[in-house]
Design a protein around this motif. Sequence first.
Motif, mmCIF file in Angstrom:
data_model
loop_
_atom_site.group_PDB
_atom_site.id
_atom_site.type_symbol
_atom_site.label_atom_id
_atom_site.label_comp_id
_atom_site.label_asym_id
_atom_site.label_seq_id
_atom_site.Cartn_x
_atom_site.Cartn_y
_atom_site.Cartn_z
ATOM 1 N N ALA A 91 -4.511 6.863 2.611
ATOM 2 C CA ALA A 91 -4.299 8.297 2.827
ATOM 3 C C ALA A 91 -2.887 8.563 3.331
ATOM 4 O O ALA A 91 -2.211 9.506 2.881
ATOM 5 N N GLU A 92 -2.415 7.747 4.252
ATOM 6 C CA GLU A 92 -1.067 7.936 4.779
ATOM 7 C C GLU A 92 -0.027 7.699 3.697
ATOM 8 O O GLU A 92 0.972 8.430 3.605
ATOM 9 N N SER A 93 -0.245 6.704 2.844
ATOM 10 C CA SER A 93 0.686 6.464 1.739
ATOM 11 C C SER A 93 0.711 7.637 0.773
ATOM 12 O O SER A 93 1.773 8.045 0.292
ATOM 13 N N VAL A 94 -0.460 8.197 0.483
ATOM 14 C CA VAL A 94 -0.535 9.348 -0.423
ATOM 15 C C VAL A 94 0.207 10.533 0.181
ATOM 16 O O VAL A 94 0.953 11.235 -0.515
ATOM 17 N N ARG A 95 0.032 10.764 1.468
ATOM 18 C CA ARG A 95 0.756 11.864 2.122
ATOM 19 C C ARG A 95 2.269 11.690 1.960
ATOM 20 O O ARG A 95 2.992 12.643 1.633
ATOM 21 N N LYS A 96 2.758 10.488 2.186
ATOM 22 C CA LYS A 96 4.194 10.247 2.104
ATOM 23 C C LYS A 96 4.714 10.443 0.679
ATOM 24 O O LYS A 96 5.826 10.943 0.475
ATOM 25 N N GLU A 147 2.818 14.926 -13.220
ATOM 26 C CA GLU A 147 3.845 14.688 -12.208
ATOM 27 C C GLU A 147 3.227 14.137 -10.927
ATOM 28 O O GLU A 147 3.798 13.246 -10.280
ATOM 29 N N ILE A 148 2.057 14.632 -10.540
ATOM 30 C CA ILE A 148 1.364 14.067 -9.380
ATOM 31 C C ILE A 148 1.079 12.592 -9.618
ATOM 32 O O ILE A 148 1.275 11.746 -8.743
ATOM 33 N N GLY A 149 0.628 12.269 -10.827
ATOM 34 C CA GLY A 149 0.378 10.868 -11.153
ATOM 35 C C GLY A 149 1.633 10.020 -11.047
ATOM 36 O O GLY A 149 1.586 8.887 -10.541
ATOM 37 N N ARG A 150 2.751 10.526 -11.512
ATOM 38 C CA ARG A 150 4.014 9.772 -11.429
ATOM 39 C C ARG A 150 4.378 9.480 -9.979
ATOM 40 O O ARG A 150 4.857 8.392 -9.652
ATOM 41 N N ARG A 151 4.146 10.444 -9.117
ATOM 42 C CA ARG A 151 4.486 10.248 -7.708
ATOM 43 C C ARG A 151 3.536 9.265 -7.031
ATOM 44 O O ARG A 151 3.909 8.609 -6.052
ATOM 45 N N LEU A 152 2.346 9.149 -7.563
ATOM 46 C CA LEU A 152 1.376 8.192 -7.012
ATOM 47 C C LEU A 152 1.547 6.788 -7.590
ATOM 48 O O LEU A 152 0.982 5.827 -7.053
ATOM 49 N N ALA A 153 2.316 6.661 -8.659
ATOM 50 C CA ALA A 153 2.419 5.389 -9.387
ATOM 51 C C ALA A 153 2.798 4.195 -8.516
ATOM 52 O O ALA A 153 2.299 3.083 -8.751
ATOM 53 N N PRO A 154 3.670 4.322 -7.499
ATOM 54 C CA PRO A 154 4.004 3.145 -6.689
ATOM 55 C C PRO A 154 2.800 2.487 -6.016
ATOM 56 O O PRO A 154 2.869 1.300 -5.674
ATOM 57 N N LEU A 155 1.738 3.220 -5.847
ATOM 58 C CA LEU A 155 0.544 2.640 -5.224
ATOM 59 C C LEU A 155 -0.018 1.493 -6.056
ATOM 60 O O LEU A 155 -0.665 0.584 -5.516
ATOM 61 N N ARG A 156 0.215 1.521 -7.357
ATOM 62 C CA ARG A 156 -0.302 0.458 -8.219
ATOM 63 C C ARG A 156 0.287 -0.895 -7.840
ATOM 64 O O ARG A 156 -0.376 -1.924 -7.985
ATOM 65 N N ASP A 157 1.522 -0.892 -7.345
ATOM 66 C CA ASP A 157 2.161 -2.144 -6.928
ATOM 67 C C ASP A 157 1.680 -2.607 -5.557
ATOM 68 O O ASP A 157 2.060 -3.695 -5.113
ATOM 69 N N GLU A 158 0.879 -1.790 -4.911
ATOM 70 C CA GLU A 158 0.299 -2.148 -3.617
ATOM 71 C C GLU A 158 -1.180 -2.514 -3.746
ATOM 72 O O GLU A 158 -1.899 -2.588 -2.754
ATOM 73 N N GLY A 159 -1.632 -2.721 -4.979
ATOM 74 C CA GLY A 159 -3.009 -3.133 -5.196
ATOM 75 C C GLY A 159 -4.010 -2.001 -5.252
ATOM 76 O O GLY A 159 -5.214 -2.225 -5.127
ATOM 77 N N VAL A 160 -3.534 -0.766 -5.457
ATOM 78 C CA VAL A 160 -4.428 0.387 -5.492
ATOM 79 C C VAL A 160 -4.803 0.700 -6.942
ATOM 80 O O VAL A 160 -3.927 0.841 -7.808
ATOM 81 N N LEU A 161 -6.089 0.807 -7.186
ATOM 82 C CA LEU A 161 -6.604 1.192 -8.501
ATOM 83 C C LEU A 161 -6.705 2.715 -8.534
ATOM 84 O O LEU A 161 -7.464 3.313 -7.773
ATOM 85 N N ILE A 162 -5.913 3.348 -9.412
ATOM 86 C CA ILE A 162 -5.932 4.805 -9.566
ATOM 87 C C ILE A 162 -6.871 5.144 -10.709
ATOM 88 O O ILE A 162 -6.703 4.658 -11.826
ATOM 89 N N VAL A 163 -7.856 5.999 -10.421
ATOM 90 C CA VAL A 163 -8.898 6.330 -11.393
ATOM 91 C C VAL A 163 -9.001 7.839 -11.547
ATOM 92 O O VAL A 163 -9.251 8.562 -10.578
#
Length: 263
Positions: A91-96, A147-163
Amino acid sequence: MSAAAQERMPALYLSHGAPPLADDPIWPGQLAAWSAELPRPKAILMVSAHWEEAPLALGAVRTVSLVYDFWGFPEHYYQVTYAAPGAPELAESVRKLLRAPGTPVQDIPDRGLDHGAYVPLVEMFPAADIPVLQISMPTLDPVRLMEIGRRLAPLRDEGVLIVGSGFFTHNLAALRHTGGGVPAWSSEFDDWGRRALEARDWDALLDFLDKAPAGRYAHPRTEHFAPLFVTMGAADDGAGPAVPESVIDGFWLGMAKRSVQFG
């Protein structure tokens, strides 16, 4: 963080089904087989067709009751539980990543997972031992969602599965007036969508209401197709998303259950 957790995760768009999906003889096994082929996520970020909220909202970061956002089903569907751990770090990563001037992010700490999130997760990750965070769709505009998805994309490199969880075709009102089998509007849209994804025709997909055959009939309201655009954005490496793989196809009660994986 372990090496496994650092592995870049794919991004998924899936057709989530209704609560009776659990009783289908085929679909739960398809979802389970899909998840078995994925790297194990450190956490899961869900975007469901069933939560529209602006400004963009983060759901509970602790385990709370599910949202049984459906009516008229047998009682046992309201007894399903999915007590996945909360995901405060995610959640904190998403906020940032998302919070910026003019782009507020709000918290709704008592909002649990809705059926667009937990119905597929029960089949894919039944142990409920992976932290899950659900965020809202603040708009149905495809460009803004991508665009929201693009901003969330770095989470994939942290092991987060975006669904992104929706339904590839979704017109319940029309299905009430359709006999058995798959209606033409559903099969035609599904075939068009498959070909557009394979051709990486992102412009056509973004303009699907006017470009797709039966676009406005397959999606009289677009909330079930909209999560695809968050997934597409999360899979964009700067040259556009890679060609997705259709992992699940076919139809359920006349609706296309096409589900795709990017990466």
